[in-house]
Design an enzyme around this catalytic site. Structure first.
Site, PDB file in Angstrom:
ATOM      1  N   TYR A  62       0.943  -1.325  -0.002  1.00 25.50           N
ATOM      2  CA  TYR A  62      -0.129   0.124  -0.060  1.00 25.50           C
ATOM      3  C   TYR A  62       0.909   1.345   0.016  1.00 25.50           C
ATOM      4  O   TYR A  62       0.409   2.264  -0.563  1.00 25.50           O
ATOM      5  CB  TYR A  62      -1.084  -0.106   1.190  1.00 25.50           C
ATOM      6  N   ARG A  65       1.709   1.801  -3.635  1.00 26.39           N
ATOM      7  CA  ARG A  65       0.459   2.437  -4.415  1.00 26.39           C
ATOM      8  C   ARG A  65       0.245   3.866  -4.112  1.00 26.39           C
ATOM      9  O   ARG A  65      -0.096   4.669  -4.826  1.00 26.39           O
ATOM     10  CB  ARG A  65      -0.611   1.427  -4.102  1.00 26.39           C
ATOM     11  N   ASP A 100      -7.840   5.007  -5.337  1.00 25.36           N
ATOM     12  CA  ASP A 100      -7.104   6.289  -5.603  1.00 25.36           C
ATOM     13  C   ASP A 100      -7.756   7.622  -5.604  1.00 25.36           C
ATOM     14  O   ASP A 100      -8.907   7.640  -5.255  1.00 25.36           O
ATOM     15  CB  ASP A 100      -6.626   5.975  -7.250  1.00 25.36           C
ATOM     16  N   HIS A 115     -14.547   0.861  -1.210  1.00 19.74           N
ATOM     17  CA  HIS A 115     -13.464   0.114  -0.773  1.00 19.74           C
ATOM     18  C   HIS A 115     -12.315   0.851  -0.034  1.00 19.74           C
ATOM     19  O   HIS A 115     -11.402   0.516   0.146  1.00 19.74           O
ATOM     20  CB  HIS A 115     -13.009  -0.804  -2.011  1.00 19.74           C
ATOM     21  N   CYS A 123      -6.955   3.704  12.751  1.00 23.49           N
ATOM     22  CA  CYS A 123      -6.081   3.298  14.127  1.00 23.49           C
ATOM     23  C   CYS A 123      -6.888   2.056  14.755  1.00 23.49           C
ATOM     24  O   CYS A 123      -8.139   2.156  15.106  1.00 23.49           O
ATOM     25  CB  CYS A 123      -6.032   4.239  15.190  1.00 23.49           C
ATOM     26  N   CYS A 142      -0.514   6.982  15.409  1.00 19.09           N
ATOM     27  CA  CYS A 142      -1.986   7.286  15.366  1.00 19.09           C
ATOM     28  C   CYS A 142      -1.927   8.889  15.722  1.00 19.09           C
ATOM     29  O   CYS A 142      -1.723   9.346  16.872  1.00 19.09           O
ATOM     30  CB  CYS A 142      -2.975   6.649  16.241  1.00 19.09           C
ATOM     31  N   LEU A 209     -13.540  -1.729 -21.403  1.00 18.95           N
ATOM     32  CA  LEU A 209     -12.574  -2.045 -22.514  1.00 18.95           C
ATOM     33  C   LEU A 209     -13.137  -3.282 -23.302  1.00 18.95           C
ATOM     34  O   LEU A 209     -12.948  -3.512 -24.434  1.00 18.95           O
ATOM     35  CB  LEU A 209     -11.303  -2.316 -22.086  1.00 18.95           C
TER      36      LEU A 209
HETATM   37  C1  BV8 Z   1     -17.970  -8.709   1.648  1.00 17.07           C
HETATM   38  C2  BV8 Z   1      -9.567  -2.712  -1.927  1.00 17.07           C
HETATM   39  C3  BV8 Z   1     -18.980  -9.691   3.450  1.00 17.07           C
HETATM   40  C4  BV8 Z   1      -8.327  -3.431  -1.919  1.00 17.07           C
HETATM   41  C5  BV8 Z   1     -11.081  -4.498  -3.012  1.00 17.07           C
HETATM   42  C6  BV8 Z   1     -15.354 -15.681   0.849  1.00 17.07           C
HETATM   43  C7  BV8 Z   1     -15.233 -15.045   1.902  1.00 17.07           C
HETATM   44  C8  BV8 Z   1     -15.500 -13.664   2.199  1.00 17.07           C
HETATM   45  C9  BV8 Z   1     -16.013 -12.868   1.018  1.00 17.07           C
HETATM   46  C10 BV8 Z   1     -16.118 -13.678  -0.156  1.00 17.07           C
HETATM   47  C11 BV8 Z   1     -16.091 -14.931  -0.198  1.00 17.07           C
HETATM   48  N1  BV8 Z   1     -16.434 -15.340  -1.571  1.00 17.07           N
HETATM   49  C12 BV8 Z   1     -16.745 -14.023  -2.351  1.00 17.07           C
HETATM   50  C13 BV8 Z   1     -16.902 -13.241  -1.289  1.00 17.07           C
HETATM   51  C14 BV8 Z   1     -17.203 -12.021  -1.487  1.00 17.07           C
HETATM   52  C15 BV8 Z   1     -15.803 -11.039  -1.998  1.00 17.07           C
HETATM   53  C16 BV8 Z   1     -15.698 -11.124  -3.573  1.00 17.07           C
HETATM   54  O1  BV8 Z   1     -16.663 -10.829  -4.253  1.00 17.07           O
HETATM   55  N2  BV8 Z   1     -14.650 -12.187  -3.957  1.00 17.07           N
HETATM   56  C17 BV8 Z   1     -14.637 -12.164  -5.380  1.00 17.07           C
HETATM   57  C18 BV8 Z   1     -13.131 -12.418  -5.753  1.00 17.07           C
HETATM   58  C19 BV8 Z   1     -15.492 -13.437  -5.559  1.00 17.07           C
HETATM   59  N3  BV8 Z   1     -16.211  -9.679  -1.493  1.00 17.07           N
HETATM   60  C20 BV8 Z   1     -15.706  -9.228  -0.352  1.00 17.07           C
HETATM   61  O2  BV8 Z   1     -15.046  -9.804   0.375  1.00 17.07           O
HETATM   62  C21 BV8 Z   1     -16.324  -7.812   0.161  1.00 17.07           C
HETATM   63  N4  BV8 Z   1     -16.860  -7.892   1.247  1.00 17.07           N
HETATM   64  O3  BV8 Z   1     -18.540  -9.506   0.732  1.00 17.07           O
HETATM   65  O4  BV8 Z   1     -18.093  -8.528   2.876  1.00 17.07           O
HETATM   66  C22 BV8 Z   1     -19.651  -9.068   4.640  1.00 17.07           C
HETATM   67  C23 BV8 Z   1     -20.882  -9.148   5.235  1.00 17.07           C
HETATM   68  C24 BV8 Z   1     -21.165  -9.259   6.418  1.00 17.07           C
HETATM   69  C25 BV8 Z   1     -19.846  -8.612   7.349  1.00 17.07           C
HETATM   70  C26 BV8 Z   1     -18.868  -8.673   6.978  1.00 17.07           C
HETATM   71  C27 BV8 Z   1     -18.281  -8.958   5.622  1.00 17.07           C
HETATM   72  C28 BV8 Z   1     -15.162  -6.753  -0.188  1.00 17.07           C
HETATM   73  C29 BV8 Z   1     -14.588  -6.620  -1.415  1.00 17.07           C
HETATM   74  C30 BV8 Z   1     -13.567  -5.513  -1.342  1.00 17.07           C
HETATM   75  C31 BV8 Z   1     -12.231  -5.964  -1.568  1.00 17.07           C
HETATM   76  N5  BV8 Z   1     -11.360  -4.910  -1.640  1.00 17.07           N
HETATM   77  N6  BV8 Z   1     -10.389  -3.218  -3.001  1.00 17.07           N
HETATM   78  C32 BV8 Z   1      -7.363  -2.647  -2.726  1.00 17.07           C
HETATM   79  O5  BV8 Z   1      -7.697  -1.890  -3.790  1.00 17.07           O
HETATM   80  O6  BV8 Z   1      -6.323  -2.400  -2.423  1.00 17.07           O
HETATM   81  S1  BV8 Z   1     -11.800  -5.127  -4.212  1.00 17.07           S
HETATM   82  C33 BV8 Z   1     -10.617  -4.910  -5.542  1.00 17.07           C
HETATM   83  O7  BV8 Z   1     -11.366  -5.514  -6.898  1.00 17.07           O
HETATM   84  C34 BV8 Z   1     -10.478  -3.592  -6.135  1.00 17.07           C
HETATM   85  O8  BV8 Z   1     -11.247  -2.584  -5.333  1.00 17.07           O
HETATM   86  C35 BV8 Z   1     -11.247  -3.544  -7.484  1.00 17.07           C
HETATM   87  O9  BV8 Z   1     -11.881  -2.104  -7.639  1.00 17.07           O
HETATM   88  C36 BV8 Z   1     -12.168  -4.355  -7.378  1.00 17.07           C
HETATM   89  C37 BV8 Z   1     -12.704  -4.936  -8.425  1.00 17.07           C
HETATM   90  O10 BV8 Z   1     -11.963  -5.060  -9.330  1.00 17.07           O
HETATM   91  P1  BV8 Z   1     -12.095  -4.150 -10.834  1.00 17.07           P
HETATM   92  O11 BV8 Z   1     -12.147  -2.645 -10.349  1.00 17.07           O
HETATM   93  O12 BV8 Z   1     -13.354  -4.585 -11.452  1.00 17.07           O
HETATM   94  O13 BV8 Z   1     -10.897  -4.201 -11.604  1.00 17.07           O
HETATM   95  P2  BV8 Z   1     -10.417  -5.428 -12.520  1.00 17.07           P
HETATM   96  O14 BV8 Z   1      -9.027  -5.146 -12.632  1.00 17.07           O
HETATM   97  O15 BV8 Z   1     -11.157  -6.713 -11.990  1.00 17.07           O
HETATM   98  O16 BV8 Z   1     -11.329  -4.947 -13.754  1.00 17.07           O
HETATM   99  C38 BV8 Z   1     -10.604  -3.805 -14.593  1.00 17.07           C
HETATM  100  C39 BV8 Z   1     -11.765  -3.749 -15.894  1.00 17.07           C
HETATM  101  O17 BV8 Z   1     -11.401  -2.612 -16.394  1.00 17.07           O
HETATM  102  C40 BV8 Z   1     -11.592  -5.016 -16.662  1.00 17.07           C
HETATM  103  O18 BV8 Z   1     -12.808  -5.511 -17.014  1.00 17.07           O
HETATM  104  C41 BV8 Z   1     -10.957  -4.264 -17.950  1.00 17.07           C
HETATM  105  O19 BV8 Z   1     -11.411  -4.864 -18.976  1.00 17.07           O
HETATM  106  C42 BV8 Z   1     -11.417  -2.831 -17.787  1.00 17.07           C
HETATM  107  N7  BV8 Z   1     -10.406  -1.777 -18.239  1.00 17.07           N
HETATM  108  C43 BV8 Z   1      -9.232  -1.919 -18.453  1.00 17.07           C
HETATM  109  N8  BV8 Z   1      -8.740  -0.775 -18.929  1.00 17.07           N
HETATM  110  C44 BV8 Z   1      -9.757   0.018 -19.406  1.00 17.07           C
HETATM  111  C45 BV8 Z   1     -10.954  -0.748 -19.014  1.00 17.07           C
HETATM  112  N9  BV8 Z   1     -12.126  -0.211 -19.289  1.00 17.07           N
HETATM  113  C46 BV8 Z   1     -12.271   1.102 -19.593  1.00 17.07           C
HETATM  114  N10 BV8 Z   1     -11.195   1.789 -20.182  1.00 17.07           N
HETATM  115  C47 BV8 Z   1      -9.953   1.258 -19.810  1.00 17.07           C
HETATM  116  N11 BV8 Z   1      -8.945   1.842 -20.474  1.00 17.07           N
END
Ligand code: BV8
Length: 241
Positions: A62, A65, A100, A115, A123, A142, A209
């Site tokens: 982090y 980034r 960002d 997110h 903290c 903190c 994209l």
């Molecule tokens: C939750 C912060 C419940 C980090 C991020 C098992 C256990 C626990 C949870 C789960 C589980 N199984 C599933 C889950 C749910 C889980 C989940 O969805 N997992 C997935 C992998 C299946 N979700 C969670 O855990 C969420 N919390 O469910 O909580 C809960 C309920 C009660 C009490 C407590 C909890 C939390 C999810 C958040 C995780 N943190 N980010 C950081 O950033 O450092 S997620 C991370 O992925 C980023 O935030 C990012 O935004 C996000 C999604 O990715 P995208 O933004 O879509 O990026 P990606 O690269 O994938 O895609 C980019 C796209 O852009 C592509 O399609 C590409 O084609 C396109 N592109 C590229 N260039 C361009 C473009 N488009 C246009 N123009 C361009 N030039």
């Protein structure tokens, strides 16, 4: 005579952005060709377990980034969305999955980081959240309670509850246009917003994209770079205001 939905200008808009909207500013997206995230597996750097296991690695990830933010600028998509925010007379909410600060720097104000944010700390001793600009590392103190070594990035990791879910649900229920920009539709609950919007009668548009995992759920899907598609779409929309 029923109004043709296409001809009715929307009044309330919700927009969801993902890493793709920042790609043309030079930030890596999450699922690159190697599936790695800047050389790391997500589970090694973006879960509470990863932080407990190896805080130094997670802080380094982090800190790197956060430092990158000084080297990049908002792109045409960020600027167009800020213009829409400024001039849109109806309800408007830009929900970003991105951590960002490019939407803010472009001028967006009706904005929610579901997110978390790279430039915030949290903290674990007193629970306060606060702005954080430079390196954090393991020994950060903190600014609220002075305790050192218990400050983490204010980022929502996998398995943690995203921020603002009540406000997002309320906006989705009231919107008549939902637009998803630059997200793969791989992460929930963000990937499910389109279904909520559809269920509540909104029209849905995706700009990406390439078609996302949830493309089939959208009334309209435009493929191409956000830096081209978004300014065109905003110009179309504001022309109808
Ligand atoms: C939750 C912060 C419940 C980090 C991020 C098992 C256990 C626990 C949870 C789960 C589980 N199984 C599933 C889950 C749910 C889980 C989940 O969805 N997992 C997935 C992998 C299946 N979700 C969670 O855990 C969420 N919390 O469910 O909580 C809960 C309920 C009660 C009490 C407590 C909890 C939390 C999810 C958040 C995780 N943190 N980010 C950081 O950033 O450092 S997620 C991370 O992925 C980023 O935030 C990012 O935004 C996000 C999604 O990715 P995208 O933004 O879509 O990026 P990606 O690269 O994938 O895609 C980019 C796209 O852009 C592509 O399609 C590409 O084609 C396109 N592109 C590229 N260039 C361009 C473009 N488009 C246009 N123009 C361009 N030039």
């Amino acid at each position: 005579m029923e109004a043709n939905l296409e001809s009715v200008a929307p009044s309330n808009i919700v927009i969801l952005t993902g890493a793709g909207v920042s790609a043309e500013s030079g930030l890596a997206t999450f699922r690159g060709p190697d599936g790695l995230w800047e050389g790391h597996r997500v589970e090694d750097v973006a879960t509470p377990q990863a932080f407990a296991r190896d805080p130094a690695l997670v802080h380094a990830f982090y800190d790197a980034r956060r430092a990158r933010l000084d080297e990049i600028e908002p792109n045409a998509a960020h600027r167009a969305l800020a213009q829409l925010d400024l001039h849109w007379p109806g309800e408007f909410l830009l929900v970003t999955q991105n951590v960002d600060d490019l939407h803010e720097r472009a001028g967006s104000t009706r904005l929610l980081h579901m997110h978390g944010e790279l430039q915030k700390g949290w903290c674990q001793s007193c629970g306060e959240r606060f702005a954080w600009a430079g390196l954090m590392g393991e020994g950060a103190k903190c600014p609220a309670c002075d305790d050192a070594g218990l400050v983490r990035p204010d980022i929502v990791w996998f398995g943690e509850m995203p921020y603002g879910m009540d406000r997002i649900d309320e906006a989705l229920q009231r919107c008549d246009l939902f637009v998803s920009i630059g997200t793969s539709g791989a992460v929930y609950p963000a990937a499910g917003f389109v279904q909520t919007a559809r269920y509540c009668g909104a029209r849905t548009l995706e700009m990406n994209l390439e078609p996302s995992l949830g493309s089939f759920l959208f009334d309209e899907s435009r493929t191409g770079p956000a830096g081209e598609l978004v300014p065109q779409w905003v110009e179309e929309l504001l022309a109808a205001v």
